[in-house]
Motif scaffolding. Sequence first.
Motif, PDB file in Angstrom:
ATOM      1  N   LYS A 251       7.787  31.788  10.996  1.00 45.47           N
ATOM      2  CA  LYS A 251       8.508  33.055  11.013  1.00 45.47           C
ATOM      3  C   LYS A 251       7.644  34.266  10.641  1.00 45.47           C
ATOM      4  O   LYS A 251       7.646  35.270  11.372  1.00 45.47           O
ATOM      5  CB  LYS A 251       9.729  32.969  10.095  1.00 45.47           C
ATOM      6  CG  LYS A 251      10.591  34.229  10.126  1.00 45.47           C
ATOM      7  CD  LYS A 251      11.818  34.077   9.231  1.00 45.47           C
ATOM      8  CE  LYS A 251      12.670  35.335   9.259  1.00 45.47           C
ATOM      9  NZ  LYS A 251      13.864  35.207   8.385  1.00 45.47           N
TER      10      LYS A 251
ATOM     11  N   ILE B 293       6.018  40.779  16.356  1.00 44.02           N
ATOM     12  CA  ILE B 293       7.156  41.583  16.784  1.00 44.02           C
ATOM     13  C   ILE B 293       7.057  42.998  16.241  1.00 44.02           C
ATOM     14  O   ILE B 293       7.390  43.976  16.932  1.00 44.02           O
ATOM     15  CB  ILE B 293       8.473  40.913  16.334  1.00 44.02           C
ATOM     16  CG1 ILE B 293       8.694  39.598  17.090  1.00 44.02           C
ATOM     17  CG2 ILE B 293       9.666  41.845  16.553  1.00 44.02           C
ATOM     18  CD1 ILE B 293       9.848  38.767  16.575  1.00 44.02           C
ATOM     19  N   LYS B 294       6.589  43.144  15.004  1.00 38.30           N
ATOM     20  CA  LYS B 294       6.546  44.446  14.352  1.00 38.30           C
ATOM     21  C   LYS B 294       5.336  45.280  14.747  1.00 38.30           C
ATOM     22  O   LYS B 294       5.286  46.476  14.459  1.00 38.30           O
ATOM     23  CB  LYS B 294       6.581  44.263  12.830  1.00 38.30           C
ATOM     24  CG  LYS B 294       7.911  43.713  12.315  1.00 38.30           C
ATOM     25  CD  LYS B 294       7.857  43.458  10.823  1.00 38.30           C
ATOM     26  CE  LYS B 294       9.185  42.888  10.317  1.00 38.30           C
ATOM     27  NZ  LYS B 294       9.130  42.570   8.862  1.00 38.30           N
ATOM     28  N   ASP B 295       4.347  44.678  15.384  1.00 36.18           N
ATOM     29  CA  ASP B 295       3.143  45.410  15.772  1.00 36.18           C
ATOM     30  C   ASP B 295       3.456  46.350  16.935  1.00 36.18           C
ATOM     31  O   ASP B 295       3.962  45.914  17.971  1.00 36.18           O
ATOM     32  CB  ASP B 295       2.033  44.426  16.157  1.00 36.18           C
ATOM     33  CG  ASP B 295       0.689  45.119  16.314  1.00 36.18           C
ATOM     34  OD1 ASP B 295       0.491  45.790  17.351  1.00 36.18           O
ATOM     35  OD2 ASP B 295      -0.155  45.004  15.409  1.00 36.18           O
ATOM     36  N   SER B 296       3.154  47.617  16.777  1.00 32.16           N
ATOM     37  CA  SER B 296       3.521  48.615  17.787  1.00 32.16           C
ATOM     38  C   SER B 296       2.731  48.469  19.081  1.00 32.16           C
ATOM     39  O   SER B 296       3.136  49.004  20.117  1.00 32.16           O
ATOM     40  CB  SER B 296       3.329  50.030  17.223  1.00 32.16           C
ATOM     41  OG  SER B 296       1.972  50.235  16.850  1.00 32.16           O
TER      42      SER B 296
ATOM     43  N   TRP C 287      -6.211  39.249  12.637  1.00 36.35           N
ATOM     44  CA  TRP C 287      -5.670  40.602  12.690  1.00 36.35           C
ATOM     45  C   TRP C 287      -6.707  41.663  12.335  1.00 36.35           C
ATOM     46  O   TRP C 287      -6.591  42.810  12.774  1.00 36.35           O
ATOM     47  CB  TRP C 287      -4.455  40.712  11.770  1.00 36.35           C
ATOM     48  CG  TRP C 287      -3.245  40.053  12.347  1.00 36.35           C
ATOM     49  CD1 TRP C 287      -2.751  38.825  12.047  1.00 36.35           C
ATOM     50  CD2 TRP C 287      -2.386  40.585  13.360  1.00 36.35           C
ATOM     51  NE1 TRP C 287      -1.641  38.546  12.810  1.00 36.35           N
ATOM     52  CE2 TRP C 287      -1.387  39.610  13.617  1.00 36.35           C
ATOM     53  CE3 TRP C 287      -2.354  41.780  14.074  1.00 36.35           C
ATOM     54  CZ2 TRP C 287      -0.372  39.810  14.552  1.00 36.35           C
ATOM     55  CZ3 TRP C 287      -1.340  41.977  14.999  1.00 36.35           C
ATOM     56  CH2 TRP C 287      -0.370  41.005  15.238  1.00 36.35           C
TER      57      TRP C 287
ATOM     58  N   SER D 112      18.312  34.154  17.903  1.00 36.10           N
ATOM     59  CA  SER D 112      18.061  33.679  16.540  1.00 36.10           C
ATOM     60  C   SER D 112      18.908  32.482  16.137  1.00 36.10           C
ATOM     61  O   SER D 112      18.733  31.949  15.050  1.00 36.10           O
ATOM     62  CB  SER D 112      18.277  34.818  15.534  1.00 36.10           C
ATOM     63  OG  SER D 112      19.574  35.349  15.654  1.00 36.10           O
TER      64      SER D 112
ATOM     65  N   GLU E 287       6.952  37.305  13.255  1.00 36.45           N
ATOM     66  CA  GLU E 287       7.481  38.621  12.886  1.00 36.45           C
ATOM     67  C   GLU E 287       6.392  39.681  12.869  1.00 36.45           C
ATOM     68  O   GLU E 287       6.631  40.834  13.217  1.00 36.45           O
ATOM     69  CB  GLU E 287       8.172  38.548  11.529  1.00 36.45           C
ATOM     70  CG  GLU E 287       9.557  37.906  11.601  1.00 36.45           C
ATOM     71  CD  GLU E 287      10.330  38.043  10.307  1.00 36.45           C
ATOM     72  OE1 GLU E 287       9.714  38.344   9.259  1.00 36.45           O
ATOM     73  OE2 GLU E 287      11.568  37.859  10.339  1.00 36.45           O
ATOM     74  N   ARG E 288       5.173  39.295  12.471  1.00 41.46           N
ATOM     75  CA  ARG E 288       4.084  40.281  12.477  1.00 41.46           C
ATOM     76  C   ARG E 288       3.785  40.730  13.905  1.00 41.46           C
ATOM     77  O   ARG E 288       3.503  41.913  14.144  1.00 41.46           O
ATOM     78  CB  ARG E 288       2.830  39.702  11.826  1.00 41.46           C
ATOM     79  CG  ARG E 288       1.697  40.719  11.764  1.00 41.46           C
ATOM     80  CD  ARG E 288       0.634  40.377  10.767  1.00 41.46           C
ATOM     81  NE  ARG E 288      -0.351  41.449  10.677  1.00 41.46           N
ATOM     82  CZ  ARG E 288      -1.415  41.425   9.884  1.00 41.46           C
ATOM     83  NH1 ARG E 288      -1.622  40.375   9.086  1.00 41.46           N
ATOM     84  NH2 ARG E 288      -2.272  42.435   9.864  1.00 41.46           N
TER      85      ARG E 288
ATOM     86  N   HIS F  49       4.077  43.705  22.642  1.00 39.85           N
ATOM     87  CA  HIS F  49       5.445  43.620  23.148  1.00 39.85           C
ATOM     88  C   HIS F  49       5.742  42.181  23.538  1.00 39.85           C
ATOM     89  O   HIS F  49       4.896  41.507  24.135  1.00 39.85           O
ATOM     90  CB  HIS F  49       5.634  44.529  24.366  1.00 39.85           C
ATOM     91  CG  HIS F  49       5.296  45.965  24.094  1.00 39.85           C
ATOM     92  ND1 HIS F  49       6.176  46.830  23.479  1.00 39.85           N
ATOM     93  CD2 HIS F  49       4.167  46.666  24.345  1.00 39.85           C
ATOM     94  CE1 HIS F  49       5.595  48.018  23.355  1.00 39.85           C
ATOM     95  NE2 HIS F  49       4.384  47.941  23.878  1.00 39.85           N
TER      96      HIS F  49
ATOM     97  N   ARG G 162      12.920  39.010  23.682  1.00 38.88           N
ATOM     98  CA  ARG G 162      13.141  38.663  22.280  1.00 38.88           C
ATOM     99  C   ARG G 162      13.939  37.368  22.186  1.00 38.88           C
ATOM    100  O   ARG G 162      15.012  37.261  22.784  1.00 38.88           O
ATOM    101  CB  ARG G 162      13.908  39.775  21.566  1.00 38.88           C
ATOM    102  CG  ARG G 162      13.102  41.033  21.297  1.00 38.88           C
ATOM    103  CD  ARG G 162      13.932  42.003  20.486  1.00 38.88           C
ATOM    104  NE  ARG G 162      14.390  41.381  19.238  1.00 38.88           N
ATOM    105  CZ  ARG G 162      15.506  41.736  18.606  1.00 38.88           C
ATOM    106  NH1 ARG G 162      16.292  42.665  19.105  1.00 38.88           N
ATOM    107  NH2 ARG G 162      15.850  41.140  17.491  1.00 38.88           N
TER     108      ARG G 162
END
Length: 372
Positions: free
Chosen positions: A96, A103-106, A52, A116, A100-101, A109, A113
Amino acid sequence: MKFPERTLLGIITCKSKRTPPFQEITFFKHLTQEGARLGLALIVFSPMDINWDHRKVSAWRWHPKNDNWLREIHPLPSLIYDRCYYTDSRQYMLYKPYVERLIKDSNVHLLGRPLSGKWSTYQLLKPHSSIRPHLPPTSTLLSAEDLELALNRHGSILIKPNGGSHGRGVIAVIPQGGRYHARGRTLRNHPVDVTLQTKKSAIGWIQRITANTRYIIQPYLSLVTADGYPFDIRILVQKNGSGTWETTGSAVRTGKVHSLTSNLHGGGKAERTFPFLQRQFSDDTTAQIMKTIEKLAADVPTQIENEHGRLVELGLDLGVDRTGRVWLLEVNSKPGRTVFLLTGEREQYRRSVLLPVEYARSFLLGPTGGSV
């Protein structure tokens, strides 16, 4: 080799002890081939292998000239196709935070999705009036009281892990002359076939084997052929390059007699849907079943997407009882497609590989070069 970011599609997957270290190698080769025809390059990597600080990833890319996978360093793609399969809740929890990191990165994409779990999917679908009649009554397994209530209400029950697939952890509990017969497979995919002497001992046994894993409870439905073979129908629905849902195809999966599931990983077989149904039901009943299948294939993706967010494809597993009633057994946001190879429907298989790449291309480039 460097690729323009706007032509790079990343596929995330869980690591395995092989080289290259992931499952679905043949599928990813075919995706790479289809991507190349559309001007996209595909790389495969674990979300654990992202740097990252530099937004780089150590990934694998298939080279068709020598039919070889090579490990390369690439920029982190802006579009990700999630193909992570979790064998149990422990592996899910391990991956997870990494997923999630992403998914949350602007700047990243997901093509779609992932769902769950079975319980949340049931909650998404239950409000839809045309889908609700096809859903087996479902509850969560949290306590001995949940099991007691389900056994009293349904008699025979089926317990399933909230996550996971391939029939792992699915067990039927059926009363027989005051005793309870449990059969199915453990989470480690070992066969189970035991007789419990009392309801209390059956409940205690279930609690022990389901400890530390989320489970749901449903009534046990007899979804078998006239001669006792379990079967289900897999429907594959996908978005095409214009972002419209279409049904790619369907196939029947039949299991071994006395087995609970018809999963291909458990030795099941596949055949074409309509001829199979014609052998099992009258013409009128077959026509009604096919009509219901078409309706569910149209309604389920739209309903889930409206509540859940963007999807790219879904596998719908349907059961049909001896009266011809259709049951929606499971919805999978990471469906396989080898069933079409087993039925000889190679054109359906090729289209099932092509559509995610077409949709990815439209997402990255758009009809006029802009993202959609």
